[in-house]
Motif scaffolding. Structure first.
Motif, mmCIF file in Angstrom:
data_model
loop_
_atom_site.group_PDB
_atom_site.id
_atom_site.type_symbol
_atom_site.label_atom_id
_atom_site.label_comp_id
_atom_site.label_asym_id
_atom_site.label_seq_id
_atom_site.Cartn_x
_atom_site.Cartn_y
_atom_site.Cartn_z
ATOM 1 N N SER A 42 20.391 31.100 -40.735
ATOM 2 C CA SER A 42 20.839 29.846 -40.997
ATOM 3 C C SER A 42 21.897 29.269 -40.457
ATOM 4 C CB SER A 42 21.574 30.297 -42.596
ATOM 5 O OG SER A 42 22.132 29.132 -42.985
ATOM 6 N N TYR A 43 23.089 30.060 -40.057
ATOM 7 C CA TYR A 43 23.829 29.273 -39.069
ATOM 8 C C TYR A 43 23.605 28.954 -37.629
ATOM 9 C CZ TYR A 43 27.310 30.067 -42.690
ATOM 10 O OH TYR A 43 28.183 30.203 -43.970
ATOM 11 N N VAL A 44 23.099 30.024 -37.151
ATOM 12 C CA VAL A 44 22.875 29.789 -35.528
ATOM 13 C C VAL A 44 21.520 28.685 -35.409
ATOM 14 C CG1 VAL A 44 21.883 30.761 -33.475
ATOM 15 C CG2 VAL A 44 23.542 32.130 -34.929
ATOM 16 N N GLY A 45 20.601 28.654 -36.286
ATOM 17 C CA GLY A 45 19.544 27.704 -36.369
ATOM 18 C C GLY A 45 19.767 26.460 -36.669
ATOM 19 N N GLY A 46 20.682 26.430 -37.853
ATOM 20 C CA GLY A 46 21.283 24.848 -38.108
ATOM 21 C C GLY A 46 22.269 24.324 -37.219
ATOM 22 N N ALA A 47 23.064 25.187 -36.336
ATOM 23 C CA ALA A 47 23.953 24.539 -35.525
ATOM 24 C C ALA A 47 23.044 24.068 -34.100
ATOM 25 C CB ALA A 47 24.893 25.659 -35.144
ATOM 26 N N ALA A 48 22.149 24.870 -34.042
ATOM 27 C CA ALA A 48 21.180 24.423 -33.031
ATOM 28 C C ALA A 48 20.287 23.234 -32.960
ATOM 29 C CB ALA A 48 20.099 25.712 -32.517
ATOM 30 N N ALA A 49 19.991 23.245 -34.266
ATOM 31 C CA ALA A 49 19.042 22.059 -34.722
ATOM 32 C C ALA A 49 19.942 20.781 -34.587
ATOM 33 C CB ALA A 49 18.392 22.046 -36.129
ATOM 34 N N GLY A 50 21.314 20.889 -35.258
ATOM 35 C CA GLY A 50 22.117 19.697 -35.095
ATOM 36 C C GLY A 50 22.227 19.316 -33.749
ATOM 37 N N ALA A 51 22.791 20.062 -32.824
ATOM 38 C CA ALA A 51 22.985 20.024 -31.478
ATOM 39 C C ALA A 51 21.984 19.545 -30.604
ATOM 40 C CB ALA A 51 23.545 21.332 -30.616
ATOM 41 N N LEU A 52 20.782 19.944 -30.889
ATOM 42 C CA LEU A 52 19.503 19.085 -30.352
ATOM 43 C C LEU A 52 19.306 17.877 -30.548
ATOM 44 C CD1 LEU A 52 16.926 19.485 -28.693
ATOM 45 C CD2 LEU A 52 15.759 20.362 -30.709
ATOM 46 N N THR A 53 19.469 17.658 -32.173
ATOM 47 C CA THR A 53 19.395 16.250 -32.606
ATOM 48 C C THR A 53 20.289 15.210 -31.899
ATOM 49 O OG1 THR A 53 18.578 17.165 -34.698
ATOM 50 C CG2 THR A 53 19.316 14.956 -34.429
ATOM 51 N N ALA A 54 21.557 15.769 -31.820
ATOM 52 C CA ALA A 54 22.601 14.793 -31.074
ATOM 53 C C ALA A 54 22.354 14.661 -29.767
ATOM 54 C CB ALA A 54 24.026 15.559 -31.282
ATOM 55 N N TRP A 55 22.046 15.705 -29.019
ATOM 56 C CA TRP A 55 21.650 15.571 -27.534
ATOM 57 C C TRP A 55 20.498 14.640 -27.519
ATOM 58 C CZ3 TRP A 55 17.134 16.441 -24.627
ATOM 59 C CH2 TRP A 55 17.313 16.371 -23.282
#
Length: 530
Positions: free
Chosen positions: A182-195
Protein backbone atom coordinates in the motif's frame (compact mmCIF):
# COMPACT_ATOMS: atom_id res chain seq x y z
CA UNK A 1 -34.12 14.99 -14.61
CA UNK A 2 -33.03 14.36 -11.04
CA UNK A 3 -29.41 14.81 -12.14
CA UNK A 4 -29.98 18.37 -13.33
CA UNK A 5 -32.08 19.16 -10.27
CA UNK A 6 -29.34 17.81 -8.02
CA UNK A 7 -26.70 19.98 -9.68
CA UNK A 8 -28.80 23.11 -9.12
CA UNK A 9 -29.70 22.16 -5.55
CA UNK A 10 -26.09 21.36 -4.63
CA UNK A 11 -24.88 24.62 -6.15
CA UNK A 12 -27.45 26.66 -4.27
CA UNK A 13 -26.70 24.80 -1.03
CA UNK A 14 -22.96 25.46 -1.35
CA UNK A 15 -23.64 29.12 -2.11
CA UNK A 16 -26.10 29.69 0.74
CA UNK A 17 -24.22 27.52 3.23
CA UNK A 18 -20.93 29.37 2.81
CA UNK A 19 -22.65 32.77 2.82
CA UNK A 20 -24.52 31.91 6.03
CA UNK A 21 -21.39 30.52 7.64
CA UNK A 22 -19.43 33.69 6.89
CA UNK A 23 -22.27 35.94 8.05
CA UNK A 24 -22.91 34.19 11.36
CA UNK A 25 -19.29 33.09 11.96
CA UNK A 26 -20.10 29.39 11.90
CA UNK A 27 -17.78 26.96 10.16
CA UNK A 28 -19.30 26.54 6.66
CA UNK A 29 -19.08 22.70 6.73
CA UNK A 30 -21.39 22.68 9.75
CA UNK A 31 -23.98 24.75 7.90
CA UNK A 32 -23.60 22.62 4.76
CA UNK A 33 -24.16 19.43 6.76
CA UNK A 34 -27.36 20.84 8.23
CA UNK A 35 -28.56 21.94 4.80
CA UNK A 36 -27.83 18.47 3.45
CA UNK A 37 -29.86 16.85 6.22
CA UNK A 38 -32.75 19.25 5.60
CA UNK A 39 -32.67 18.48 1.88
CA UNK A 40 -33.22 14.84 2.78
CA UNK A 41 -36.81 15.73 3.61
CA UNK A 42 -37.46 16.66 -0.04
CA UNK A 43 -39.17 13.58 -1.56
CA UNK A 44 -37.39 13.85 -4.92
CA UNK A 45 -33.96 13.99 -3.25
CA UNK A 46 -34.57 10.90 -1.16
CA UNK A 47 -33.64 8.85 -4.21
CA UNK A 48 -30.16 10.38 -4.28
CA UNK A 49 -27.39 8.00 -3.25
CA UNK A 50 -23.70 8.80 -3.02
CA UNK A 51 -21.85 5.97 -4.78
CA UNK A 52 -18.57 5.25 -3.00
CA UNK A 53 -16.81 5.20 -6.37
CA UNK A 54 -17.77 8.85 -6.85
CA UNK A 55 -15.82 9.83 -3.75
CA UNK A 56 -12.97 7.35 -4.02
CA UNK A 57 -12.34 7.78 -7.76
CA UNK A 58 -13.59 11.30 -8.63
CA UNK A 59 -13.74 13.57 -5.58
CA UNK A 60 -10.91 12.12 -3.52
CA UNK A 61 -8.01 12.22 -6.05
CA UNK A 62 -8.69 15.86 -6.91
CA UNK A 63 -9.10 17.05 -3.32
CA UNK A 64 -6.12 15.13 -1.95
CA UNK A 65 -3.91 16.24 -4.82
CA UNK A 66 -4.74 19.90 -4.23
CA UNK A 67 -4.24 19.54 -0.48
CA UNK A 68 -0.83 17.92 -0.99
CA UNK A 69 0.11 20.47 -3.66
CA UNK A 70 -0.54 23.31 -1.17
CA UNK A 71 0.97 21.62 1.91
CA UNK A 72 4.48 22.51 3.07
CA UNK A 73 6.93 19.72 2.27
CA UNK A 74 9.46 21.38 4.56
CA UNK A 75 6.96 21.24 7.40
CA UNK A 76 6.30 17.57 6.70
CA UNK A 77 10.03 16.77 6.78
CA UNK A 78 10.46 18.62 10.07
CA UNK A 79 7.67 16.65 11.78
CA UNK A 80 7.87 13.48 9.71
CA UNK A 81 8.18 11.12 12.69
CA UNK A 82 5.08 12.47 14.40
CA UNK A 83 3.10 12.51 11.15
CA UNK A 84 3.96 8.88 10.40
CA UNK A 85 3.04 7.77 13.90
CA UNK A 86 -0.29 9.61 13.78
CA UNK A 87 -1.01 8.22 10.32
CA UNK A 88 -0.30 4.61 11.27
CA UNK A 89 -0.22 3.88 15.00
CA UNK A 90 -3.05 6.27 15.84
CA UNK A 91 -5.24 5.02 12.98
CA UNK A 92 -4.76 1.35 13.86
CA UNK A 93 -5.22 2.07 17.57
CA UNK A 94 -8.38 4.07 16.93
CA UNK A 95 -9.79 1.34 14.67
CA UNK A 96 -9.06 -1.27 17.33
CA UNK A 97 -10.62 0.79 20.12
CA UNK A 98 -13.75 1.44 18.06
CA UNK A 99 -13.95 -2.24 17.12
CA UNK A 100 -13.77 -3.26 20.78
CA UNK A 101 -16.54 -0.84 21.78
CA UNK A 102 -18.70 -1.80 18.80
CA UNK A 103 -18.28 -5.48 19.65
CA UNK A 104 -19.42 -4.79 23.19
CA UNK A 105 -22.49 -3.09 21.73
CA UNK A 106 -23.40 -6.19 19.75
CA UNK A 107 -21.55 -6.09 16.43
CA UNK A 108 -19.56 -9.20 15.41
CA UNK A 109 -15.81 -8.69 15.29
CA UNK A 110 -15.64 -8.47 11.48
CA UNK A 111 -18.20 -5.65 11.07
CA UNK A 112 -16.81 -4.00 14.22
CA UNK A 113 -13.37 -3.73 12.60
CA UNK A 114 -14.97 -2.48 9.38
CA UNK A 115 -16.62 0.29 11.36
CA UNK A 116 -13.36 1.06 13.14
CA UNK A 117 -11.49 1.37 9.84
CA UNK A 118 -14.19 3.68 8.44
CA UNK A 119 -14.10 6.22 11.28
CA UNK A 120 -10.39 6.01 12.13
CA UNK A 121 -8.92 8.44 9.55
CA UNK A 122 -9.29 12.18 9.78
CA UNK A 123 -10.38 14.03 6.67
CA UNK A 124 -8.02 16.36 4.81
CA UNK A 125 -10.76 18.51 3.31
CA UNK A 126 -12.51 19.04 6.65
CA UNK A 127 -9.21 19.91 8.33
CA UNK A 128 -8.34 22.39 5.59
CA UNK A 129 -11.64 24.22 5.93
CA UNK A 130 -12.01 24.22 9.71
CA UNK A 131 -8.44 24.72 10.90
CA UNK A 132 -7.50 27.96 9.17
CA UNK A 133 -7.25 29.82 12.47
CA UNK A 134 -4.35 27.63 13.66
CA UNK A 135 -0.64 28.38 13.36
CA UNK A 136 1.11 27.06 10.28
CA UNK A 137 2.82 24.15 12.03
CA UNK A 138 -0.43 22.86 13.55
CA UNK A 139 -2.21 23.06 10.20
CA UNK A 140 0.66 21.29 8.43
CA UNK A 141 0.60 18.48 10.98
CA UNK A 142 -3.15 18.03 10.67
CA UNK A 143 -3.19 18.18 6.89
CA UNK A 144 -0.24 15.85 6.45
CA UNK A 145 -1.70 13.36 8.90
CA UNK A 146 -5.06 13.34 7.15
CA UNK A 147 -3.41 12.99 3.73
CA UNK A 148 -1.52 9.85 4.70
CA UNK A 149 -3.77 8.11 7.20
CA UNK A 150 -6.38 7.26 4.54
CA UNK A 151 -3.97 4.67 3.14
CA UNK A 152 -3.65 2.96 6.52
CA UNK A 153 -7.40 2.97 7.08
CA UNK A 154 -8.13 1.53 3.64
CA UNK A 155 -5.73 -1.36 4.23
CA UNK A 156 -7.40 -2.12 7.59
CA UNK A 157 -10.81 -1.80 5.94
CA UNK A 158 -9.93 -4.11 3.06
CA UNK A 159 -8.53 -6.71 5.44
CA UNK A 160 -11.58 -6.54 7.74
CA UNK A 161 -14.05 -6.81 4.85
CA UNK A 162 -12.05 -9.63 3.24
CA UNK A 163 -11.98 -11.66 6.43
CA UNK A 164 -15.70 -11.07 7.03
CA UNK A 165 -16.78 -12.16 3.54
CA UNK A 166 -14.31 -15.05 3.54
CA UNK A 167 -11.78 -13.77 0.97
CA UNK A 168 -8.87 -12.84 3.28
CA UNK A 169 -6.91 -14.44 6.09
CA UNK A 170 -5.08 -12.81 8.98
CA UNK A 171 -1.41 -13.59 9.42
CA UNK A 172 1.35 -11.18 10.39
CA UNK A 173 3.39 -11.67 7.16
CA UNK A 174 0.27 -11.18 5.05
CA UNK A 175 -0.75 -8.01 6.85
CA UNK A 176 2.82 -6.66 6.68
CA UNK A 177 2.90 -7.32 2.95
CA UNK A 178 -0.42 -5.50 2.48
CA UNK A 179 0.85 -2.42 4.30
CA UNK A 180 4.17 -2.48 2.43
CA UNK A 181 2.43 -2.74 -0.93
CA UNK A 182 0.00 0.00 0.00
CA UNK A 183 2.64 2.52 1.04
CA UNK A 184 5.60 1.66 -1.18
CA UNK A 185 3.48 0.92 -4.22
CA UNK A 186 1.37 4.05 -3.76
CA UNK A 187 4.41 6.29 -3.33
CA UNK A 188 6.09 4.70 -6.36
CA UNK A 189 2.98 5.18 -8.52
CA UNK A 190 2.79 8.83 -7.50
CA UNK A 191 6.50 9.41 -8.13
CA UNK A 192 6.30 7.74 -11.55
CA UNK A 193 3.31 9.86 -12.52
CA UNK A 194 5.06 13.05 -11.43
CA UNK A 195 8.21 12.09 -13.37
CA UNK A 196 6.19 11.43 -16.53
CA UNK A 197 4.42 14.79 -16.16
CA UNK A 198 7.69 16.66 -15.68
CA UNK A 199 8.95 15.09 -18.89
CA UNK A 200 5.68 15.78 -20.72
CA UNK A 201 5.62 19.46 -19.76
CA UNK A 202 8.63 19.99 -22.02
CA UNK A 203 6.43 18.93 -24.93
CA UNK A 204 3.22 20.73 -23.98
CA UNK A 205 4.32 24.35 -23.89
CA UNK A 206 0.79 25.69 -24.39
CA UNK A 207 -0.61 26.72 -20.96
CA UNK A 208 -4.01 25.16 -21.68
CA UNK A 209 -2.49 21.84 -22.70
CA UNK A 210 -0.17 21.98 -19.72
CA UNK A 211 -3.12 22.39 -17.39
CA UNK A 212 -4.90 19.45 -19.02
CA UNK A 213 -1.83 17.42 -18.09
CA UNK A 214 -2.08 18.77 -14.54
CA UNK A 215 -5.72 17.69 -14.29
CA UNK A 216 -4.75 14.17 -15.30
CA UNK A 217 -2.07 13.84 -12.59
CA UNK A 218 -4.21 12.75 -9.59
CA UNK A 219 -6.36 10.39 -11.65
CA UNK A 220 -3.36 8.81 -13.39
CA UNK A 221 -1.50 8.34 -10.11
CA UNK A 222 -4.59 6.84 -8.49
CA UNK A 223 -5.15 4.51 -11.46
CA UNK A 224 -1.55 3.26 -11.53
CA UNK A 225 -1.70 2.50 -7.82
CA UNK A 226 -5.03 0.69 -8.13
CA UNK A 227 -3.64 -1.46 -10.95
CA UNK A 228 -0.99 -2.88 -8.61
CA UNK A 229 -3.41 -2.98 -5.63
CA UNK A 230 -1.52 -0.19 -3.84
CA UNK A 231 -2.93 2.92 -2.20
CA UNK A 232 -4.34 5.36 -4.74
CA UNK A 233 -4.65 7.91 -1.96
CA UNK A 234 -0.92 7.87 -1.25
CA UNK A 235 -0.18 7.94 -4.98
CA UNK A 236 -2.15 11.17 -5.44
CA UNK A 237 -0.50 12.66 -2.34
CA UNK A 238 3.02 11.68 -3.44
CA UNK A 239 2.44 13.12 -6.91
CA UNK A 240 1.16 16.36 -5.40
CA UNK A 241 4.13 16.75 -3.05
CA UNK A 242 6.61 16.16 -5.88
CA UNK A 243 4.82 18.57 -8.20
CA UNK A 244 4.78 21.21 -5.46
CA UNK A 245 8.58 21.21 -5.65
CA UNK A 246 8.95 20.86 -9.43
CA UNK A 247 6.08 23.16 -10.45
CA UNK A 248 7.76 26.55 -9.81
CA UNK A 249 10.64 25.56 -12.12
CA UNK A 250 8.69 23.99 -14.97
CA UNK A 251 5.52 26.06 -15.33
CA UNK A 252 5.17 29.53 -16.77
CA UNK A 253 3.32 32.41 -15.13
CA UNK A 254 0.24 32.12 -17.36
CA UNK A 255 -0.09 28.41 -16.71
CA UNK A 256 0.30 28.86 -12.95
CA UNK A 257 -2.38 31.57 -12.83
CA UNK A 258 -4.81 29.40 -14.79
CA UNK A 259 -4.09 26.35 -12.63
CA UNK A 260 -4.33 28.10 -9.25
CA UNK A 261 -7.62 29.84 -10.01
CA UNK A 262 -9.19 26.79 -11.64
CA UNK A 263 -8.12 24.35 -8.91
CA UNK A 264 -9.14 26.73 -6.13
CA UNK A 265 -12.64 27.09 -7.57
CA UNK A 266 -13.03 23.38 -8.38
CA UNK A 267 -11.92 22.18 -4.94
CA UNK A 268 -14.08 24.79 -3.20
CA UNK A 269 -17.19 23.55 -5.05
CA UNK A 270 -16.31 19.86 -4.61
CA UNK A 271 -15.67 20.37 -0.89
CA UNK A 272 -18.99 22.09 -0.41
CA UNK A 273 -20.89 19.47 -2.41
CA UNK A 274 -19.31 16.68 -0.38
CA UNK A 275 -20.43 18.16 2.92
CA UNK A 276 -23.98 18.62 1.60
CA UNK A 277 -24.01 15.03 0.31
CA UNK A 278 -22.73 13.75 3.66
CA UNK A 279 -25.64 15.48 5.38
CA UNK A 280 -28.03 14.04 2.80
CA UNK A 281 -26.66 10.51 3.29
CA UNK A 282 -26.77 10.86 7.08
CA UNK A 283 -30.46 11.65 6.87
CA UNK A 284 -30.98 8.71 4.51
CA UNK A 285 -29.15 6.41 6.94
CA UNK A 286 -31.65 7.35 9.68
CA UNK A 287 -34.52 6.14 7.52
CA UNK A 288 -32.90 2.71 7.09
CA UNK A 289 -33.18 1.90 10.79
CA UNK A 290 -36.34 1.63 12.87
CA UNK A 291 -37.33 1.09 16.51
CA UNK A 292 -34.74 -0.60 18.74
CA UNK A 293 -32.22 -0.76 15.91
CA UNK A 294 -32.30 3.02 15.62
CA UNK A 295 -31.97 3.47 19.39
CA UNK A 296 -29.00 1.10 19.55
CA UNK A 297 -27.40 2.81 16.56
CA UNK A 298 -27.75 6.22 18.21
CA UNK A 299 -26.09 4.86 21.33
CA UNK A 300 -23.32 3.49 19.10
CA UNK A 301 -22.86 6.90 17.46
CA UNK A 302 -22.38 8.55 20.85
CA UNK A 303 -20.03 5.80 22.07
CA UNK A 304 -17.91 5.67 18.89
CA UNK A 305 -17.68 9.47 18.69
CA UNK A 306 -16.39 9.53 22.26
CA UNK A 307 -13.90 6.75 21.48
CA UNK A 308 -12.37 8.44 18.43
CA UNK A 309 -11.88 11.68 20.37
CA UNK A 310 -10.56 9.85 23.46
CA UNK A 311 -8.14 7.80 21.36
CA UNK A 312 -6.74 10.98 19.84
CA UNK A 313 -6.30 12.59 23.24
CA UNK A 314 -4.69 9.41 24.61
CA UNK A 315 -2.21 9.31 21.73
CA UNK A 316 -1.29 12.99 21.91
CA UNK A 317 -0.69 12.84 25.66
CA UNK A 318 1.30 9.59 25.77
CA UNK A 319 3.32 8.87 22.63
CA UNK A 320 4.98 12.33 22.32
CA UNK A 321 6.07 12.20 25.97
CA UNK A 322 7.48 8.72 25.51
CA UNK A 323 9.45 9.98 22.51
CA UNK A 324 10.80 12.84 24.62
CA UNK A 325 12.35 10.33 26.98
CA UNK A 326 14.08 8.61 24.07
CA UNK A 327 15.07 11.63 21.98
CA UNK A 328 16.85 14.31 23.97
CA UNK A 329 18.44 16.13 21.03
CA UNK A 330 18.39 19.95 21.36
CA UNK A 331 16.70 20.46 17.97
CA UNK A 332 13.85 18.19 19.04
CA UNK A 333 13.42 20.06 22.31
CA UNK A 334 12.90 23.27 20.37
CA UNK A 335 10.01 21.70 18.44
CA UNK A 336 8.05 20.45 21.43
CA UNK A 337 4.43 21.54 21.80
CA UNK A 338 2.87 22.48 25.12
CA UNK A 339 -0.22 20.74 26.42
CA UNK A 340 -2.55 23.49 25.20
CA UNK A 341 -1.40 23.01 21.61
CA UNK A 342 -1.92 19.24 21.99
CA UNK A 343 -5.49 19.83 23.14
CA UNK A 344 -6.12 21.87 20.00
CA UNK A 345 -4.62 19.13 17.82
CA UNK A 346 -6.77 16.55 19.56
CA UNK A 347 -9.97 18.53 19.07
CA UNK A 348 -9.21 19.14 15.38
CA UNK A 349 -9.50 15.46 14.40
CA UNK A 350 -12.52 15.78 12.10
CA UNK A 351 -14.04 12.95 10.13
CA UNK A 352 -15.44 13.55 6.67
CA UNK A 353 -16.44 12.22 3.28
CA UNK A 354 -13.63 9.64 3.14
CA UNK A 355 -15.14 7.82 6.10
CA UNK A 356 -18.57 7.83 4.47
CA UNK A 357 -17.15 6.52 1.19
CA UNK A 358 -15.43 3.69 3.06
CA UNK A 359 -18.65 2.77 4.86
CA UNK A 360 -20.67 2.84 1.63
CA UNK A 361 -18.05 0.55 0.06
CA UNK A 362 -19.03 -2.30 2.38
CA UNK A 363 -20.35 -5.11 0.15
CA UNK A 364 -23.99 -6.05 0.45
CA UNK A 365 -23.41 -9.84 0.65
CA UNK A 366 -20.95 -12.45 1.87
CA UNK A 367 -19.44 -15.18 -0.33
CA UNK A 368 -22.19 -17.48 0.87
CA UNK A 369 -24.83 -15.09 -0.49
CA UNK A 370 -26.02 -14.03 2.95
CA UNK A 371 -26.34 -10.27 3.63
CA UNK A 372 -23.26 -8.54 5.04
CA UNK A 373 -23.96 -8.37 8.79
CA UNK A 374 -24.99 -4.98 10.18
CA UNK A 375 -24.17 -3.05 7.01
CA UNK A 376 -26.93 -0.48 7.64
CA UNK A 377 -25.65 0.03 11.17
CA UNK A 378 -22.10 0.61 9.90
CA UNK A 379 -23.29 3.25 7.42
CA UNK A 380 -25.52 4.93 10.00
CA UNK A 381 -22.90 5.04 12.76
CA UNK A 382 -20.23 6.30 10.36
CA UNK A 383 -22.57 9.07 9.16
CA UNK A 384 -23.41 9.93 12.74
CA UNK A 385 -19.76 10.14 13.77
CA UNK A 386 -18.99 12.40 10.80
CA UNK A 387 -21.82 14.76 11.71
CA UNK A 388 -20.95 14.68 15.41
CA UNK A 389 -17.26 15.45 14.93
CA UNK A 390 -17.85 18.15 12.34
CA UNK A 391 -20.65 19.88 14.22
CA UNK A 392 -19.55 19.56 17.84
CA UNK A 393 -15.80 19.81 17.30
CA UNK A 394 -16.25 22.41 14.58
CA UNK A 395 -18.27 24.62 16.92
CA UNK A 396 -15.92 23.91 19.84
CA UNK A 397 -12.63 24.50 17.99
CA UNK A 398 -12.72 28.34 17.94
CA UNK A 399 -13.29 28.45 21.72
CA UNK A 400 -10.50 25.93 22.30
CA UNK A 401 -8.13 27.95 20.12
CA UNK A 402 -8.90 31.07 22.16
CA UNK A 403 -8.38 29.13 25.39
CA UNK A 404 -5.06 27.72 24.17
CA UNK A 405 -3.67 31.22 23.59
CA UNK A 406 -1.31 29.89 20.96
CA UNK A 407 1.46 32.35 20.09
CA UNK A 408 0.71 34.41 17.01
CA UNK A 409 2.31 32.78 14.00
CA UNK A 410 4.38 35.46 12.27
CA UNK A 411 6.66 33.04 10.43
CA UNK A 412 4.79 33.27 7.13
CA UNK A 413 4.89 37.07 7.08
CA UNK A 414 8.56 37.09 8.13
CA UNK A 415 9.50 34.66 5.38
CA UNK A 416 7.44 36.60 2.83
CA UNK A 417 9.31 39.77 3.79
CA UNK A 418 12.62 37.92 3.48
CA UNK A 419 11.66 36.54 0.07
CA UNK A 420 10.50 39.86 -1.40
CA UNK A 421 13.41 41.83 0.06
CA UNK A 422 16.09 39.37 -1.06
CA UNK A 423 14.60 38.92 -4.52
CA UNK A 424 14.39 42.68 -5.08
CA UNK A 425 17.92 43.29 -3.76
CA UNK A 426 19.36 40.62 -6.02
CA UNK A 427 17.43 42.00 -8.99
CA UNK A 428 18.91 45.46 -8.34
CA UNK A 429 22.41 43.98 -8.20
CA UNK A 430 21.85 42.18 -11.48
CA UNK A 431 20.28 45.20 -13.20
CA UNK A 432 23.50 46.73 -14.68
CA UNK A 433 24.75 43.45 -16.18
CA UNK A 434 21.30 42.49 -17.51
CA UNK A 435 20.84 45.93 -19.04
CA UNK A 436 24.27 45.66 -20.70
CA UNK A 437 23.49 42.19 -22.07
CA UNK A 438 20.18 43.40 -23.50
CA UNK A 439 21.68 46.70 -24.74
CA UNK A 440 18.97 48.56 -22.87
CA UNK A 441 18.65 52.32 -23.24
CA UNK A 442 20.21 54.04 -20.17
CA UNK A 443 17.03 56.05 -19.55
CA UNK A 444 15.01 52.84 -19.35
CA UNK A 445 17.59 51.29 -17.03
CA UNK A 446 17.47 54.30 -14.71
CA UNK A 447 13.69 54.26 -14.65
CA UNK A 448 13.69 50.57 -13.78
CA UNK A 449 16.28 51.15 -11.03
CA UNK A 450 14.11 53.83 -9.45
CA UNK A 451 11.00 51.63 -9.56
CA UNK A 452 12.82 48.73 -7.93
CA UNK A 453 14.38 50.93 -5.25
CA UNK A 454 10.94 52.36 -4.45
CA UNK A 455 9.49 48.87 -4.29
CA UNK A 456 12.29 47.80 -1.93
CA UNK A 457 11.56 50.75 0.38
CA UNK A 458 7.86 49.84 0.43
CA UNK A 459 8.59 46.17 1.20
CA UNK A 460 10.94 47.08 4.04
CA UNK A 461 8.50 49.65 5.41
CA UNK A 462 5.64 47.17 5.31
CA UNK A 463 7.62 44.71 7.38
CA UNK A 464 8.87 47.18 9.93
CA UNK A 465 7.82 46.76 13.55
CA UNK A 466 7.03 50.46 13.90
CA UNK A 467 4.64 52.28 11.65
CA UNK A 468 6.91 55.35 11.59
CA UNK A 469 9.63 53.48 9.67
CA UNK A 470 9.81 55.08 6.20
CA UNK A 471 6.27 56.37 6.44
CA UNK A 472 6.90 58.52 3.40
CA UNK A 473 7.53 55.46 1.24
CA UNK A 474 4.34 53.79 2.45
CA UNK A 475 2.30 56.95 1.91
CA UNK A 476 3.73 57.35 -1.59
CA UNK A 477 2.88 53.73 -2.37
CA UNK A 478 -0.69 54.05 -1.09
CA UNK A 479 -1.29 57.21 -3.12
CA UNK A 480 0.29 55.68 -6.20
CA UNK A 481 -1.81 52.50 -5.90
CA UNK A 482 -5.05 54.40 -5.30
CA UNK A 483 -4.46 56.62 -8.32
CA UNK A 484 -3.58 53.68 -10.58
CA UNK A 485 -6.72 51.81 -9.49
CA UNK A 486 -8.87 54.88 -10.13
CA UNK A 487 -7.38 55.28 -13.59
CA UNK A 488 -7.99 51.59 -14.33
CA UNK A 489 -11.64 51.97 -13.32
CA UNK A 490 -11.95 54.99 -15.62
CA UNK A 491 -10.38 53.08 -18.51
CA UNK A 492 -12.76 50.15 -17.92
CA UNK A 493 -15.76 52.51 -17.96
CA UNK A 494 -14.55 53.97 -21.24
CA UNK A 495 -14.17 50.50 -22.78
CA UNK A 496 -17.70 49.53 -21.83
CA UNK A 497 -19.04 52.80 -23.31
CA UNK A 498 -17.19 52.17 -26.57
CA UNK A 499 -18.67 48.68 -26.72
CA UNK A 500 -22.18 49.93 -25.97
CA UNK A 501 -21.81 52.55 -28.75
CA UNK A 502 -20.75 49.79 -31.20
CA UNK A 503 -17.36 51.41 -31.71
CA UNK A 504 -15.51 48.27 -30.56
CA UNK A 505 -16.47 44.59 -30.53
CA UNK A 506 -17.01 42.42 -27.46
CA UNK A 507 -13.88 40.48 -28.42
CA UNK A 508 -11.79 43.64 -28.24
CA UNK A 509 -13.40 44.58 -24.93
CA UNK A 510 -12.50 41.22 -23.38
CA UNK A 511 -8.94 41.37 -24.71
CA UNK A 512 -8.20 44.83 -23.31
CA UNK A 513 -10.14 44.19 -20.11
CA UNK A 514 -8.07 41.09 -19.40
CA UNK A 515 -4.91 43.21 -19.19
CA UNK A 516 -6.64 45.75 -16.98
CA UNK A 517 -7.82 42.98 -14.66
CA UNK A 518 -4.33 41.50 -14.35
CA UNK A 519 -2.93 44.90 -13.41
CA UNK A 520 -5.76 45.52 -10.90
CA UNK A 521 -5.20 42.18 -9.18
CA UNK A 522 -1.47 42.93 -8.96
CA UNK A 523 -2.04 46.36 -7.45
CA UNK A 524 -4.73 45.18 -5.04
CA UNK A 525 -2.47 42.41 -3.69
CA UNK A 526 -5.48 40.34 -2.62
CA UNK A 527 -4.61 36.92 -1.22
CA UNK A 528 -5.34 34.08 -3.64
CA UNK A 529 -8.36 31.87 -3.04
CA UNK A 530 -7.61 28.50 -1.47
Amino acid sequence: MIGLELVVVLGLAVLLGNAAGDRYRIAPPVVLLVLGALLGFVPALREVELPPEAVLLIFLPVLLYWESLTTSLRGIRQDLRGIILMSTVLVIGTAGAVAAVAHQLGLPWGPAWVLGAAVAPTDATAVGVLAKALPRRNVTLLRAESLINDGTALVVFGLAVGITVGEEHFTLPHVTALFALSYVGGAAAGALTAWLVIRAQRVFGNPLLGNVVMILIPFTAYLLAELIHASGVLAAVAAGLIMSQAGPRMAGAEMRRQAEEAWALATFVLNGCLFVLVGLQAQAAVRELQGDDLTNALIAVAAVSAVVVAARFAFNFTVPYLLRLLDRRPQQRLRRMNYRARVVTSIAGFRGAVSLAVALSVPTALDSGAPFPDRDTIVFVTSGVIVTTLVLQGLLLPAVVRWARLPKDTSVEEERLLAETTATEQALKALPSLAADLDTDPAVTERMRQEYETHLLVVRAGGAETATYNEAALRHHRHYTALRLALLAHKRTTLVRLRDDDEIDDTVLRHVQRHLDIEEVRLSRRPPAE
